[in-house]
Write an enzyme that holds these catalytic residues in place. Sequence first.
Site, PDB file in Angstrom:
ATOM      1  N   GLY A  23      31.589  -4.636  17.437  1.00  0.00           N
ATOM      2  CA  GLY A  23      30.632  -3.658  16.911  1.00  0.00           C
ATOM      3  C   GLY A  23      29.783  -3.066  18.008  1.00  0.00           C
ATOM      4  O   GLY A  23      28.579  -2.867  17.842  1.00  0.00           O
ATOM      5  N   ASP A  49      38.647  -0.824  22.450  1.00  0.00           N
ATOM      6  CA  ASP A  49      39.754  -0.988  21.514  1.00  0.00           C
ATOM      7  C   ASP A  49      39.238  -0.855  20.081  1.00  0.00           C
ATOM      8  O   ASP A  49      38.146  -1.330  19.753  1.00  0.00           O
ATOM      9  CB  ASP A  49      40.397  -2.366  21.705  1.00  0.00           C
ATOM     10  CG  ASP A  49      41.780  -2.483  21.082  1.00  0.00           C
ATOM     11  OD1 ASP A  49      42.323  -1.453  20.633  1.00  0.00           O
ATOM     12  OD2 ASP A  49      42.309  -3.604  21.052  1.00  0.00           O
ATOM     13  N   ASN A  66      28.987  -9.653  16.980  1.00  0.00           N
ATOM     14  CA  ASN A  66      27.889  -8.814  16.527  1.00  0.00           C
ATOM     15  C   ASN A  66      28.239  -7.930  15.338  1.00  0.00           C
ATOM     16  O   ASN A  66      27.362  -7.582  14.548  1.00  0.00           O
ATOM     17  CB  ASN A  66      27.416  -7.930  17.693  1.00  0.00           C
ATOM     18  CG  ASN A  66      26.574  -6.758  17.209  1.00  0.00           C
ATOM     19  OD1 ASN A  66      25.398  -6.904  16.901  1.00  0.00           O
ATOM     20  ND2 ASN A  66      27.193  -5.575  17.114  1.00  0.00           N
ATOM     21  N   SER A 121      19.847 -13.028  12.521  1.00  0.00           N
ATOM     22  CA  SER A 121      18.916 -12.140  11.827  1.00  0.00           C
ATOM     23  C   SER A 121      17.701 -12.942  11.398  1.00  0.00           C
ATOM     24  O   SER A 121      17.775 -14.164  11.211  1.00  0.00           O
ATOM     25  CB  SER A 121      19.605 -11.532  10.600  1.00  0.00           C
ATOM     26  OG  SER A 121      18.667 -10.999   9.685  1.00  0.00           O
ATOM     27  N   SER A 173      16.736 -12.894   8.570  1.00  0.00           N
ATOM     28  CA  SER A 173      17.054 -13.360   7.219  1.00  0.00           C
ATOM     29  C   SER A 173      17.547 -14.801   7.213  1.00  0.00           C
ATOM     30  O   SER A 173      17.686 -15.408   6.153  1.00  0.00           O
ATOM     31  CB  SER A 173      18.106 -12.453   6.578  1.00  0.00           C
ATOM     32  OG  SER A 173      19.324 -12.489   7.287  1.00  0.00           O
ATOM     33  N   TYR A 210      23.699 -10.587   2.610  1.00  0.00           N
ATOM     34  CA  TYR A 210      23.497 -10.487   4.055  1.00  0.00           C
ATOM     35  C   TYR A 210      22.934 -11.805   4.597  1.00  0.00           C
ATOM     36  O   TYR A 210      23.395 -12.337   5.613  1.00  0.00           O
ATOM     37  CB  TYR A 210      22.543  -9.327   4.351  1.00  0.00           C
ATOM     38  CG  TYR A 210      22.377  -8.995   5.804  1.00  0.00           C
ATOM     39  CD1 TYR A 210      23.242  -8.104   6.433  1.00  0.00           C
ATOM     40  CD2 TYR A 210      21.338  -9.539   6.557  1.00  0.00           C
ATOM     41  CE1 TYR A 210      23.087  -7.778   7.775  1.00  0.00           C
ATOM     42  CE2 TYR A 210      21.171  -9.222   7.890  1.00  0.00           C
ATOM     43  CZ  TYR A 210      22.043  -8.338   8.497  1.00  0.00           C
ATOM     44  OH  TYR A 210      21.880  -8.022   9.831  1.00  0.00           O
ATOM     45  N   LYS A 229      24.480 -14.516   7.452  1.00  0.00           N
ATOM     46  CA  LYS A 229      23.762 -14.881   8.673  1.00  0.00           C
ATOM     47  C   LYS A 229      23.373 -16.350   8.683  1.00  0.00           C
ATOM     48  O   LYS A 229      23.404 -17.026   9.723  1.00  0.00           O
ATOM     49  CB  LYS A 229      22.525 -13.994   8.839  1.00  0.00           C
ATOM     50  CG  LYS A 229      22.837 -12.516   9.058  1.00  0.00           C
ATOM     51  CD  LYS A 229      23.659 -12.281  10.310  1.00  0.00           C
ATOM     52  CE  LYS A 229      23.845 -10.803  10.605  1.00  0.00           C
ATOM     53  NZ  LYS A 229      24.656 -10.560  11.811  1.00  0.00           N
ATOM     54  N   ILE A 247      15.135  -3.975  14.284  1.00  0.00           N
ATOM     55  CA  ILE A 247      15.471  -3.186  15.470  1.00  0.00           C
ATOM     56  C   ILE A 247      15.796  -1.763  15.029  1.00  0.00           C
ATOM     57  O   ILE A 247      16.552  -1.553  14.072  1.00  0.00           O
ATOM     58  CB  ILE A 247      16.692  -3.778  16.212  1.00  0.00           C
ATOM     59  CG1 ILE A 247      16.462  -5.270  16.542  1.00  0.00           C
ATOM     60  CG2 ILE A 247      16.973  -2.979  17.483  1.00  0.00           C
ATOM     61  CD1 ILE A 247      15.375  -5.553  17.531  1.00  0.00           C
TER      62      ILE A 247
END
Length: 261
Positions: free
Chosen positions: A17, A64, A94, A151, A153, A164, A168, A197
């Site tokens: 990512g 890639d 990531n 995160s 979280s 989510y 995490k 962020i």
Amino acid sequence: MPENLFDLTGKVALVTGANSGLGFGYARGLARAGSDIILWGRRADRNEEAAQALRQYGVRVFADSVDVASEPAIVAGFARALDAMGRVDTLVANAGIASQVAFTDMDVATYRKLIDVNLDGAVFTLREGARHMKARAEAGDPGGSLIICGSGSIFQGVPTMAHYGIAKGALNSLAKALAAELGPIGVRCNVIAPGFIETDMTFADPAVGQMLADMVAAKAPLGRAGKPADLEGAVVYLASDMASYHTGDTLVVDGGKLFAN
């Protein structure tokens, strides 16, 4: 003469990512410290734009198109990475997506779409990295750094983002297991847990993004939301030999917000 304790020259890092946002921040920090980069992202055009930006630091970059929601794509992508770059010393898991849905309204499709990328994609990418690092160790070349993007979280509940947080939180636990299992062959595993962020993803709705950034700025002791560049120091440290005795940890990079509440 001063010595650069965090020089990554000669190392190769794979970042998933990595064509924008946090991933590009991690890749840029590693490239600035001298590491060659394997850049994974789903869009070839964005990958090449990011690769060109990283090459200005004088490092090799192999970009890639890999969709980490597919385990076969991960396996094939890792093989291509080794063919192109020879080795992987640092792996930054990531790649991730975000969506919001009330837990009582969550359906299987919404849940699986996020888990396929954020959890399973990281797990199988880390597995391929661990296999490679184990093979290197057995050949007399031990070591490696596995880094997971966590995160806030992990520590605090976020309404409408339970799926989510599930991903995490699971990855945070996985890091401890990998640290214990792979430590004997010199492979370390740690988590970087960013706070809010400012990225294209968090500002997909500019008004909401700015509202959240302002809320963070009001609560964080450092008085602002984070930028991708704020993550560069942590990832460079964990990739470097200066972190050779640091494993199984979760580094929080959030301007102090978590511990100020």
